[in-house]
Design a protein around this motif. Structure first.
Motif, PDB file in Angstrom:
ATOM      1  N   ARG A 182      -2.328   9.183   2.699  1.00  0.00           N
ATOM      2  CA  ARG A 182      -3.108   8.185   1.958  1.00  0.00           C
ATOM      3  C   ARG A 182      -4.484   8.749   1.548  1.00  0.00           C
ATOM      4  NH1 ARG A 182      -3.887   4.400  -1.635  1.00  0.00           N
ATOM      5  NH2 ARG A 182      -1.788   3.664  -1.281  1.00  0.00           N
ATOM      6  N   HIS A 183      -5.114   9.523   2.458  1.00  0.00           N
ATOM      7  CA  HIS A 183      -6.480   9.981   2.163  1.00  0.00           C
ATOM      8  C   HIS A 183      -6.537  11.453   1.768  1.00  0.00           C
ATOM      9  CE1 HIS A 183      -6.983   6.435   4.842  1.00  0.00           C
ATOM     10  NE2 HIS A 183      -7.768   6.111   3.851  1.00  0.00           N
ATOM     11  N   TRP A 238       0.825  -1.233   0.000  1.00  0.00           N
ATOM     12  CA  TRP A 238       0.000   0.000   0.000  1.00  0.00           C
ATOM     13  C   TRP A 238       0.853   1.275   0.000  1.00  0.00           C
ATOM     14  CZ3 TRP A 238      -1.003  -2.626   5.053  1.00  0.00           C
ATOM     15  CH2 TRP A 238      -1.766  -3.795   4.882  1.00  0.00           C
ATOM     16  N   ALA A 239       2.117   1.142  -0.400  1.00  0.00           N
ATOM     17  CA  ALA A 239       3.004   2.313  -0.330  1.00  0.00           C
ATOM     18  C   ALA A 239       2.931   3.180  -1.586  1.00  0.00           C
ATOM     19  CB  ALA A 239       4.442   1.852  -0.119  1.00  0.00           C
ATOM     20  N   LEU A 240       2.522   2.562  -2.709  1.00  0.00           N
ATOM     21  CA  LEU A 240       2.714   3.228  -3.998  1.00  0.00           C
ATOM     22  C   LEU A 240       1.465   3.998  -4.425  1.00  0.00           C
ATOM     23  CD1 LEU A 240       4.474   0.154  -5.603  1.00  0.00           C
ATOM     24  CD2 LEU A 240       5.584   2.223  -4.718  1.00  0.00           C
ATOM     25  N   THR A 287       7.406  12.603  -4.913  1.00  0.00           N
ATOM     26  CA  THR A 287       6.041  12.075  -4.769  1.00  0.00           C
ATOM     27  C   THR A 287       5.155  13.065  -4.018  1.00  0.00           C
ATOM     28  OG1 THR A 287       6.879   9.812  -4.769  1.00  0.00           O
ATOM     29  CG2 THR A 287       4.694  10.137  -3.823  1.00  0.00           C
ATOM     30  N   LEU A 288       5.644  13.550  -2.892  1.00  0.00           N
ATOM     31  CA  LEU A 288       4.810  14.480  -2.108  1.00  0.00           C
ATOM     32  C   LEU A 288       4.576  15.788  -2.873  1.00  0.00           C
ATOM     33  CD1 LEU A 288       5.787  14.097   1.670  1.00  0.00           C
ATOM     34  CD2 LEU A 288       4.232  12.757   0.270  1.00  0.00           C
ATOM     35  N   GLY A 339       5.665   6.377   7.059  1.00  0.00           N
ATOM     36  CA  GLY A 339       6.493   5.453   6.279  1.00  0.00           C
ATOM     37  C   GLY A 339       5.859   5.342   4.907  1.00  0.00           C
ATOM     38  N   LYS A 340       6.049   4.224   4.254  1.00  0.00           N
ATOM     39  CA  LYS A 340       5.410   3.886   2.978  1.00  0.00           C
ATOM     40  C   LYS A 340       5.359   5.060   1.996  1.00  0.00           C
ATOM     41  CE  LYS A 340       2.900   0.150   5.176  1.00  0.00           C
ATOM     42  NZ  LYS A 340       3.402  -1.145   4.808  1.00  0.00           N
ATOM     43  N   ILE A 341       4.234   5.772   1.918  1.00  0.00           N
ATOM     44  CA  ILE A 341       4.048   6.786   0.866  1.00  0.00           C
ATOM     45  C   ILE A 341       5.160   7.837   0.863  1.00  0.00           C
ATOM     46  CG2 ILE A 341       2.569   8.732   0.160  1.00  0.00           C
ATOM     47  CD1 ILE A 341       0.135   6.949   0.839  1.00  0.00           C
TER      48      ILE A 341
END
Ligand SMILES: Cc1ncc(COP(=O)(O)O)c(C=O)c1O
Length: 449
Positions: free
Chosen positions: A251-252, A70-72, A325-326, A271-273
């Motif tokens: 995420r949201h 669920w990171a991408l 990404t951000l 983490g992840k994203i």
């Protein structure tokens, strides 16, 4: 559901993966490098990932709803990230020194989540949660950490408790009681019961760590007042609230779940994203807590809380991917509109479909995260990890395996799905079509599962 036919189909199309799995088992325990990546009869071996697709060594191309744990959020290997990475690789991959790229990502996080007054990057989420509880103990000078039953915070020894059903049994051998004696477990979404447990340890309670949405344990959203109640208890008893936003951060919305649920944690983890597809973790919080980690100009180690980093923390590759990404998410808020509405569409249409098929399910989730639970006589509602554990998980596995074997649709079996910017409505419709076919073909069997 008759799984044998699907196993046959799968074996026929994943011959090279099977060969690799034999090799892999010789090198790695169980042939894997993360417990959850194994599924029967053997996992397929990926050779390429782009956008919403995973391609395995046999050339099968799967629509991916697992999205790298669920990171991408932008899908696999988005062009703007890989372009920046190519340039960064030329300038170096690991400096092992202070570097500017970490400041850019740190500032970006701080602007989006102002409670991240200070941040410390690590290379995994497991490290970030380990540091978070150490900081809570340092700040409060207390020992107990409360965690939620089924809550997943990574593999650090302290928090590797009450993760999998049956929750009262140790998560494996090698974990010793002495190490875990200051962890207490509470039931998600049951505030009265949780408060009773917390009350019994309040004088020695350093912090409460909780995922705002129970992710690995079944994509379960909090009842109104639950998280707020934990926060209130922590405030009143000189304990800290630690929100584990490793899945939910960015995420949201371009923020965290803390924004949605109006929480003010003392410490939170990401983490992840934020790694843009590369390894990362981060512990964040108010300066009054995080400054305990500042050991500069302190001659006596009793004056600070020693947390990592590590060899690869804040490496320029991860920092570049995360920042790119951000930055994209910040400039393009429509990404969130899109993936959240894909989540709504999937939840609504799957619910309708299962109703029509007369199969009792509960679809949980929020925004771009979703999960199907097959209900039975024991479980009618999904409020906590135990509910999810007691649903018909055999049917869930068989269904998700059928999706892989016949329809090239990938969920990591037994785990929730996530939408990324690379997904479209057509992917929801493909999932619906496959689901209809699987259950219509197996109606008689399902009745007896
Ligand atoms: C909520 C939560 N916390 C912590 C972790 C651990 O992160 P990592 O796998 O990067 O160590 C995970 C991983 O899935 C997670 O979902």
């Amino acid at each position: 559901m008759k799984i044998d036919n699907y196993i046959e189909l799968y074996k026929n199309k994943t011959f090279e993966s099977m060969n690799l799995h034999f090799k892999s088992k010789e090198i790695f325990p169980g042939g894997i490098n993360h417990n959850i990546r194994y599924f029967k009869p053997y996992p397929f071996y990926t050779v390429k990932a782009k956008g919403k697709f995973l391609t395995d060594i046999d050339g099968n191309k799967y629509i991916d709803f697992w999205n790298g744990h669920w990171a991408l959020i932008l899908g696999h290997s988005p062009k703007m990230v890989s372009d920046k990475l190519k340039k960064q690789v030329k300038r170096g991959t690991l400096y092992g020194t202070a570097n500017e790229s970490s400041i850019k990502l740190g500032e970006m996080i701080n602007k989006a989540m102002p409670l991240a007054e200070n941040i410390r990057f690590s290379s995994t989420g497991s490290e970030a949660t380990m540091y978070a509880i150490r900081l809570a103990r340092a700040k409060t000078r207390k020992r107990f950490i409360a965690k939620v039953i089924g809550g997943w915070h990574g593999f650090n020894s302290n928090l590797l408790q009450s993760v999998n059903y049956p929750y009262e049994v140790d998560e494996g051998i090698g974990l010793i009681e002495d190490e875990n004696q200051f962890i207490e477990s509470i039931q998600f979404n049951d505030l009265d019961r949780s408060l009773k447990v917390l009350e019994s340890i309040k004088d020695d309670l350093a912090g409460i760590i909780v995922e705002p949405i129970l992710g690995g344990a079944g994509c379960i959203i909090p009842k109104e007042g639950y998280l707020e109640g934990l926060q209130e208890f922590a405030r009143q008893n000189d304990s800290l609230l630690i929100l584990d936003e490793i899945v939910t951060g960015f995420r949201h919305s371009f923020s965290g779940a803390m924004n949605h649920y109006k929480l003010e944690p003392d410490i939170f983890t990401l983490g992840k994203i934020i790694g843009g597809g590369l390894p990362i973790g981060a512990v964040c919080g108010k300066k009054e807590v995080m400054s305990l980690a500042d050991m500069t100009n302190k001659s006596d180690k009793r004056m600070y809380c020693s947390i990592g980093g590590g060899t690869f923390s804040a490496n320029p590759i991860t920092m570049t991917a995360g920042y790119t990404t951000l930055k994209f998410l910040k400039k393009n808020p429509t990404v969130y509109e899109k993936i959240n509405s894909l989540g709504d569409l999937a939840r609504n249409e799957l619910s309708k479909l299962f109703k029509e098929l007369k199969i009792d399910v509960k679809i949980t989730g929020y925004g771009s995260l979703f999960m199907i639970h097959f209900l039975n006589d024991k479980v009618r509602e999904i409020n906590n990890a135990l509910d999810s554990a007691l649903t018909n998980n055999e049917l869930l596995f068989n269904y998700q395996f059928a999706l892989i074997a016949k329809y090239n649709i990938f969920f990591l079996p037994l785990k929730m799905g996530a939408f990324s910017h690379a997904h479209e409505k057509e992917d929801v419709y493909k999932l619906l079509e496959a689901t209809r076919e699987i259950f219509q073909n197996n109606k008689a069997r399902i009745a007896h599962t």
